[in-house]
Design an enzyme around this catalytic site. Sequence first.
Site, PDB file in Angstrom:
ATOM      1  N   CYS A  91       0.808  -1.224   0.000  1.00 40.57           N
ATOM      2  CA  CYS A  91       0.000   0.000   0.000  1.00 40.57           C
ATOM      3  C   CYS A  91       0.842   1.277   0.000  1.00 40.57           C
ATOM      4  O   CYS A  91       0.313   2.367  -0.232  1.00 40.57           O
ATOM      5  CB  CYS A  91      -0.939   0.001   1.189  1.00 40.57           C
ATOM      6  SG  CYS A  91      -2.013  -1.443   1.275  1.00 40.57           S
ATOM      7  N   CYS A 236     -14.044   0.588   6.904  1.00 40.80           N
ATOM      8  CA  CYS A 236     -13.004  -0.125   6.159  1.00 40.80           C
ATOM      9  C   CYS A 236     -12.919   0.369   4.717  1.00 40.80           C
ATOM     10  O   CYS A 236     -13.946   0.619   4.078  1.00 40.80           O
ATOM     11  CB  CYS A 236     -13.287  -1.624   6.153  1.00 40.80           C
ATOM     12  SG  CYS A 236     -13.398  -2.363   7.799  1.00 40.80           S
ATOM     13  N   ILE A 239     -12.442  -1.917  -2.054  1.00 43.21           N
ATOM     14  CA  ILE A 239     -11.609  -2.363  -3.169  1.00 43.21           C
ATOM     15  C   ILE A 239     -11.935  -1.500  -4.386  1.00 43.21           C
ATOM     16  O   ILE A 239     -13.097  -1.184  -4.651  1.00 43.21           O
ATOM     17  CB  ILE A 239     -11.879  -3.850  -3.475  1.00 43.21           C
ATOM     18  CG1 ILE A 239     -11.283  -4.726  -2.373  1.00 43.21           C
ATOM     19  CG2 ILE A 239     -11.317  -4.259  -4.834  1.00 43.21           C
ATOM     20  CD1 ILE A 239     -11.680  -6.177  -2.468  1.00 43.21           C
ATOM     21  N   HIS A 361      -9.049   3.084  -2.160  1.00 42.85           N
ATOM     22  CA  HIS A 361      -7.691   2.611  -1.863  1.00 42.85           C
ATOM     23  C   HIS A 361      -7.187   1.622  -2.917  1.00 42.85           C
ATOM     24  O   HIS A 361      -7.008   0.443  -2.626  1.00 42.85           O
ATOM     25  CB  HIS A 361      -7.688   1.975  -0.475  1.00 42.85           C
ATOM     26  CG  HIS A 361      -6.357   1.483  -0.013  1.00 42.85           C
ATOM     27  ND1 HIS A 361      -5.155   2.053  -0.385  1.00 42.85           N
ATOM     28  CD2 HIS A 361      -6.031   0.440   0.812  1.00 42.85           C
ATOM     29  CE1 HIS A 361      -4.159   1.405   0.180  1.00 42.85           C
ATOM     30  NE2 HIS A 361      -4.664   0.409   0.910  1.00 42.85           N
TER      31      HIS A 361
END
Length: 418
Positions: A91, A236, A239, A361
């Site tokens: 990441c 959270c 994707i 992300h």
Amino acid sequence: MRDTYIIGTFSTAFEKMPGKSFKDLTREAYLGVLDDVGAEIADDIELAYFGNCGMGTFGQACIRGQVSFTSLVKEGLFPERVPIINVEGACATASLAFHGAWKDILSGQSELTLAIGVEKTFIPDNPDKIQEIFDGGIDQLDADEWRDYYKEAGDLAGKPFDPEKGEGTIFMDTYAMQATYHMKKYGTTQRQIAAASSKNHYHGSLNPKAQYRFEVSVDKVMEDRTISYPLTRSMCAPIGDGAAAAMICSAEYLSKLPPEVQARAVKIRASVLSGGKYRDLDEPGLSSVAAQKAYRQAGLTPDDIDIAEVHDATSFCEIYQCEMLGFCEEGKGGAYVESGATSLGGSRPVNLSGGLVSKGHPIGATGLSMIDELTQQLRGEAGARQADNPKIALAENGGGVMGFDEAACSIIILEANS
């Protein structure tokens, strides 16, 4: 130390884009950053750093950047014979690309470099391939080491390590264990984590490129589906796919550009990295180490930071990183975020982009999307989510996991060109 500047940044929208290829995203980010510079500089690029994590899953294990730029070179849009260095750091990949491009300017070997991060993590017809991408962020050669570590840590945290019960990746379970330990030790509450999530969803609703552009109340965050207690789905990061880029140059090169380009340049005050280890639960994380190095390099303190983008793969991470970066006392991050200090209009806005939980992300692009957001903020070009006249900005980006550390952490400090 040689002065270095960002003269252009760009980020695609972050979303699920099964119809776009790596080459499509590369083209969009590269042409976008050229357009942002606002001057004809493509032929001056001397070096590029290309960040990516998942192309191997799609069949391109090597020469990823070279392949992604092939058509741009053929069309004369990217100069021939320019070396492209491929970078991977989970990441933190895009931030590592930025660091490499910055160091090349700093060394005096180059005057103009490109950093770009490109990622696709959404594979609608093959979820096992998605998992394969994320599995690369943890040790696959000696899995017993981290399984034993997490089992012991789970016992201490009061949250047994049982990844089979969670709905997300194993990383969500590791964040959940850290959160429960923080709650046990400091009294941090699930509602404070929800406050961080709600705040960033509000910020994301103001960002036209965010993956999630809607508000979520604190109560709705709390009521959302549990991924791994205390983390709900709204806490959270999703994707998705996307790309981001930055163009970096020396002060000498900048002095030759048009005045309007010079006026929008952003100075790089610091760029540092630190490496993870299997640490004790009570030991500060590697972002604390990296931040102290960055403050020393920049000659600044935490009090000098006006705005920040931090790696909130879960909303607990913002609470934790505010502590590690010195924005508040250790153990006080929950109350700090809940107070509104990190909100738009607060004393130190954090994740005005919406953060990873709302902006999205795409792992190999995330770090440079942070740089794009902070550059817009320092230029006063962030629109509805614009902070009040920020001068100094910080980006914290971690990648991979090594126990409760990330495997790699980047801290970048930027300054408005006043």
